[in-house]
Design a protein around this motif. Structure first.
Motif, PDB file in Angstrom:
ATOM      1  N   ARG B  45       0.803  -1.215   0.000  1.00 51.40           N
ATOM      2  CA  ARG B  45       0.000   0.000   0.000  1.00 51.40           C
ATOM      3  C   ARG B  45       0.846   1.281   0.000  1.00 51.40           C
ATOM      4  O   ARG B  45       0.537   2.241  -0.698  1.00 51.40           O
ATOM      5  CB  ARG B  45      -0.956   0.007   1.199  1.00 51.40           C
ATOM      6  CG  ARG B  45      -1.973   1.111   1.082  1.00 51.40           C
ATOM      7  CD  ARG B  45      -2.954   1.177   2.200  1.00 51.40           C
ATOM      8  NE  ARG B  45      -3.727   2.389   1.997  1.00 51.40           N
ATOM      9  CZ  ARG B  45      -4.869   2.430   1.357  1.00 51.40           C
ATOM     10  NH1 ARG B  45      -5.392   1.332   0.887  1.00 51.40           N
ATOM     11  NH2 ARG B  45      -5.500   3.571   1.180  1.00 51.40           N
ATOM     12  N   ARG B  90      13.846  -0.749  -9.113  1.00 50.59           N
ATOM     13  CA  ARG B  90      14.697  -0.162  -8.072  1.00 50.59           C
ATOM     14  C   ARG B  90      14.847  -1.131  -6.898  1.00 50.59           C
ATOM     15  O   ARG B  90      15.923  -1.320  -6.352  1.00 50.59           O
ATOM     16  CB  ARG B  90      14.054   1.134  -7.595  1.00 50.59           C
ATOM     17  CG  ARG B  90      15.034   2.195  -7.268  1.00 50.59           C
ATOM     18  CD  ARG B  90      14.442   3.565  -7.332  1.00 50.59           C
ATOM     19  NE  ARG B  90      13.148   3.706  -6.721  1.00 50.59           N
ATOM     20  CZ  ARG B  90      12.187   4.478  -7.192  1.00 50.59           C
ATOM     21  NH1 ARG B  90      12.383   5.156  -8.289  1.00 50.59           N
ATOM     22  NH2 ARG B  90      11.051   4.596  -6.579  1.00 50.59           N
ATOM     23  N   ARG B  93      17.095  -3.997  -7.839  1.00 48.30           N
ATOM     24  CA  ARG B  93      18.488  -3.570  -7.859  1.00 48.30           C
ATOM     25  C   ARG B  93      19.039  -3.483  -6.442  1.00 48.30           C
ATOM     26  O   ARG B  93      20.133  -3.911  -6.144  1.00 48.30           O
ATOM     27  CB  ARG B  93      18.587  -2.210  -8.549  1.00 48.30           C
ATOM     28  CG  ARG B  93      19.880  -2.011  -9.272  1.00 48.30           C
ATOM     29  CD  ARG B  93      19.807  -0.853 -10.213  1.00 48.30           C
ATOM     30  NE  ARG B  93      19.421   0.371  -9.572  1.00 48.30           N
ATOM     31  CZ  ARG B  93      18.630   1.277 -10.107  1.00 48.30           C
ATOM     32  NH1 ARG B  93      18.120   1.085 -11.294  1.00 48.30           N
ATOM     33  NH2 ARG B  93      18.330   2.383  -9.485  1.00 48.30           N
ATOM     34  N   PHE B  94      18.208  -2.919  -5.583  1.00 52.17           N
ATOM     35  CA  PHE B  94      18.622  -2.752  -4.194  1.00 52.17           C
ATOM     36  C   PHE B  94      18.833  -4.108  -3.528  1.00 52.17           C
ATOM     37  O   PHE B  94      19.820  -4.334  -2.848  1.00 52.17           O
ATOM     38  CB  PHE B  94      17.560  -1.961  -3.430  1.00 52.17           C
ATOM     39  CG  PHE B  94      17.876  -1.839  -1.976  1.00 52.17           C
ATOM     40  CD1 PHE B  94      18.780  -0.908  -1.539  1.00 52.17           C
ATOM     41  CD2 PHE B  94      17.288  -2.687  -1.054  1.00 52.17           C
ATOM     42  CE1 PHE B  94      19.101  -0.816  -0.205  1.00 52.17           C
ATOM     43  CE2 PHE B  94      17.599  -2.603   0.274  1.00 52.17           C
ATOM     44  CZ  PHE B  94      18.503  -1.662   0.701  1.00 52.17           C
ATOM     45  N   ALA B  97      22.018  -5.674  -4.682  1.00 49.04           N
ATOM     46  CA  ALA B  97      23.215  -5.025  -4.145  1.00 49.04           C
ATOM     47  C   ALA B  97      23.442  -5.363  -2.669  1.00 49.04           C
ATOM     48  O   ALA B  97      24.564  -5.481  -2.221  1.00 49.04           O
ATOM     49  CB  ALA B  97      23.124  -3.528  -4.337  1.00 49.04           C
ATOM     50  N   PHE B  98      22.364  -5.516  -1.935  1.00 45.45           N
ATOM     51  CA  PHE B  98      22.505  -5.698  -0.484  1.00 45.45           C
ATOM     52  C   PHE B  98      21.903  -7.013  -0.008  1.00 45.45           C
ATOM     53  O   PHE B  98      21.302  -7.075   1.051  1.00 45.45           O
ATOM     54  CB  PHE B  98      21.861  -4.529   0.255  1.00 45.45           C
ATOM     55  CG  PHE B  98      22.611  -3.252   0.072  1.00 45.45           C
ATOM     56  CD1 PHE B  98      23.690  -2.947   0.879  1.00 45.45           C
ATOM     57  CD2 PHE B  98      22.252  -2.367  -0.925  1.00 45.45           C
ATOM     58  CE1 PHE B  98      24.397  -1.779   0.690  1.00 45.45           C
ATOM     59  CE2 PHE B  98      22.958  -1.190  -1.118  1.00 45.45           C
ATOM     60  CZ  PHE B  98      24.040  -0.900  -0.308  1.00 45.45           C
ATOM     61  N   LEU B 101      22.794  -8.239   3.459  1.00 47.16           N
ATOM     62  CA  LEU B 101      22.543  -7.367   4.609  1.00 47.16           C
ATOM     63  C   LEU B 101      21.070  -7.392   4.970  1.00 47.16           C
ATOM     64  O   LEU B 101      20.211  -7.512   4.111  1.00 47.16           O
ATOM     65  CB  LEU B 101      22.944  -5.933   4.270  1.00 47.16           C
ATOM     66  CG  LEU B 101      24.395  -5.721   3.869  1.00 47.16           C
ATOM     67  CD1 LEU B 101      24.592  -4.295   3.403  1.00 47.16           C
ATOM     68  CD2 LEU B 101      25.302  -6.017   5.035  1.00 47.16           C
ATOM     69  N   SER B 102      20.804  -7.285   6.259  1.00 48.42           N
ATOM     70  CA  SER B 102      19.393  -7.141   6.642  1.00 48.42           C
ATOM     71  C   SER B 102      19.051  -5.685   6.436  1.00 48.42           C
ATOM     72  O   SER B 102      19.881  -4.801   6.603  1.00 48.42           O
ATOM     73  CB  SER B 102      19.208  -7.519   8.105  1.00 48.42           C
ATOM     74  OG  SER B 102      20.000  -6.695   8.917  1.00 48.42           O
ATOM     75  N   HIS B 103      17.849  -5.409   5.999  1.00 47.60           N
ATOM     76  CA  HIS B 103      17.505  -4.020   5.739  1.00 47.60           C
ATOM     77  C   HIS B 103      16.089  -3.716   6.205  1.00 47.60           C
ATOM     78  O   HIS B 103      15.268  -4.601   6.365  1.00 47.60           O
ATOM     79  CB  HIS B 103      17.638  -3.703   4.252  1.00 47.60           C
ATOM     80  CG  HIS B 103      16.625  -4.397   3.410  1.00 47.60           C
ATOM     81  ND1 HIS B 103      16.809  -5.677   2.963  1.00 47.60           N
ATOM     82  CD2 HIS B 103      15.421  -3.991   2.948  1.00 47.60           C
ATOM     83  CE1 HIS B 103      15.762  -6.040   2.247  1.00 47.60           C
ATOM     84  NE2 HIS B 103      14.904  -5.033   2.222  1.00 47.60           N
ATOM     85  N   GLU B 104      15.869  -2.456   6.416  1.00 43.95           N
ATOM     86  CA  GLU B 104      14.511  -2.048   6.749  1.00 43.95           C
ATOM     87  C   GLU B 104      14.198  -0.754   6.013  1.00 43.95           C
ATOM     88  O   GLU B 104      15.060   0.118   5.885  1.00 43.95           O
ATOM     89  CB  GLU B 104      14.367  -1.839   8.252  1.00 43.95           C
ATOM     90  CG  GLU B 104      15.300  -0.793   8.819  1.00 43.95           C
ATOM     91  CD  GLU B 104      15.105  -0.617  10.312  1.00 43.95           C
ATOM     92  OE1 GLU B 104      14.760   0.480  10.730  1.00 43.95           O
ATOM     93  OE2 GLU B 104      15.312  -1.596  11.035  1.00 43.95           O
ATOM     94  N   PRO B 105      13.000  -0.601   5.485  1.00 44.93           N
ATOM     95  CA  PRO B 105      12.672   0.645   4.814  1.00 44.93           C
ATOM     96  C   PRO B 105      12.556   1.790   5.820  1.00 44.93           C
ATOM     97  O   PRO B 105      12.202   1.560   6.975  1.00 44.93           O
ATOM     98  CB  PRO B 105      11.309   0.368   4.159  1.00 44.93           C
ATOM     99  CG  PRO B 105      10.788  -0.858   4.818  1.00 44.93           C
ATOM    100  CD  PRO B 105      11.905  -1.551   5.486  1.00 44.93           C
ATOM    101  N   ALA B 106      12.912   2.975   5.364  1.00 46.10           N
ATOM    102  CA  ALA B 106      12.851   4.129   6.257  1.00 46.10           C
ATOM    103  C   ALA B 106      11.425   4.389   6.715  1.00 46.10           C
ATOM    104  O   ALA B 106      11.171   4.811   7.833  1.00 46.10           O
ATOM    105  CB  ALA B 106      13.399   5.358   5.550  1.00 46.10           C
TER     106      ALA B 106
END
Lengths: 164, 185
Positions: B45, B90, B93-94, B97-98, B101-106
């Motif tokens: 959403r 996008r 791609r992200f 690239a990562f 790594l663990s990631h979290e959206p802003a």
């Protein structure tokens, strides 16, 4: 053994000749056996998000309005879309290509120098222990996509900001 | 809700004459449809809201380029679909690239609480099984009632390719529903 609908479906996906494919499609549209293997509109709507799932979306217009009332966002006049003379267009393409190559070369040199010197400066960030929070980021005045990457090492947080 | 072609043309003419506020009529007329399409393609959403906003801003900027022979709905859906693909590209791609790594959206995604749980689950399965192009095609076909020629104009392919997308999507959905119904019995 494959049934009628499976054979027709297989042929439809396999055939590359447009005319033949269109003929198979016409068959599929009128054949009850083939139709029975495909979801109907109502079936599809059971698994899709629909307009009534979208909610009020009350914030959409205010957000669009804020953006379009910005002096930078005005309808571009139609004349701006007429094609530039091909000579000028080519010159722009060359300029863009040369600029891109120069930027790539600079970036490569920068990366090599950074890693050769062995001194990678750590970016300073505040409140890493309590978690990093970025409300928004802008690139050239435009809102940018921001993603925070946290590695297992707690001393490192990567902030990825990308132009939308 | 929608607008007639005559109303659309009048509204666009007013916007081009400097009455930007008139653009609200177009946003209000098509916001639910565009949001549904974006949610079907992106499955999220928050991203769908962002993409809708960007699509309307882009449409406003390029109003002078709007072809009056087409409907505004088709045009905004075309812009929206391209923006959705940009977002998916996008993200891919992200992720590449990562990957390690663990990631979290802003910004945290909003929940889908407003969607009935059963349909939300099915929608998530569809997200995993159908390609973005298939999701767009079937969304336009089922929700907007468009035919393959109209769909092809929006997703940027030949009508024949749009039919294949639609065929694959409908076949996959049928399989998902059959499996689900068999499991429920």
């Amino acid at each position: 053994m494959l049934g009628h609908a499976e054979v027709v479906g297989f042929l439809f996906r396999l055939v590359r000749f447009r005319r033949l494919r269109d003929r198979i499609w016409r068959h599929i549209e009128s054949c009850p056996s083939c139709q029975a293997r495909l979801a109907g509109r109502e079936d599809a709507r059971r698994v899709l998000f629909r307009a009534d799932d979208a909610g009020g979306l009350d914030g959409l217009w205010p957000a669009v309005r804020r953006a379009i009332s910005d002096a930078a966002v005005k309808p571009v006049p139609a004349s701006a879309f007429t094609a530039a003379p091909s000579g000028r267009r080519n010159a722009w393409r060359w300029a863009a290509a040369v600029g891109g190559l120069a930027a790539a070369a600079l970036l490569t040199v920068g990366i090599i120098r950074t890693f050769m010197s062995g001194t990678v400066r750590a970016p300073a960030f505040a409140g890493a222990n309590g978690g990093l929070r970025i409300e928004y980021a802008r690139i050239a005045g435009q809102t940018a996509q921001t993603i925070i990457v946290r590695e297992k090492n707690p001393d490192m947080i990567i902030v990825w900001v990308e132009k939308i | 809700m929608g607008m007639s072609l005559v109303e659309e043309k009048a509204t666009i003419a007013a916007c081009l004459a400097g009455q930007g506020e008139e653009f609200r009529l177009l946003v209000d007329a098509y916001k639910s449809q565009t949001m549904a399409m974006a949610m079907n393609v992106l499955g999220n959403r928050q991203d769908a809201e962002d993409v809708c906003q960007e699509a309307y801003i882009q449409a406003y900027r390029h109003l002078a380029r709007f072809d009056p022979a087409r409907s505004f709905r088709t045009w905004i859906l075309t812009i929206l679909y391209r923006r959705c693909l940009d977002v998916l590209k996008r993200k891919r791609r992200f992720r590449t690239a990562f990957q390690r790594l663990s990631h979290e959206p802003a910004l945290k995604n909003k929940t889908m609480d407003e969607v009935p749980a059963e349909r939300g689950d099915l929608a998530r399965i569809v997200q995993g099984r159908l390609s973005p192009k298939e999701r767009a095609a079937v969304s336009l076909w089922a929700n907007e009632g468009l035919n393959s020629a109209e769909i092809s104009g929006i997703i940027g392919c030949s009508p024949s390719t749009a039919r294949v997308c639609l065929f694959n999507a409908r076949r996959k959905i049928k399989t998902i529903l059959e499996k689900r119904d068999a499991g429920a019995r």
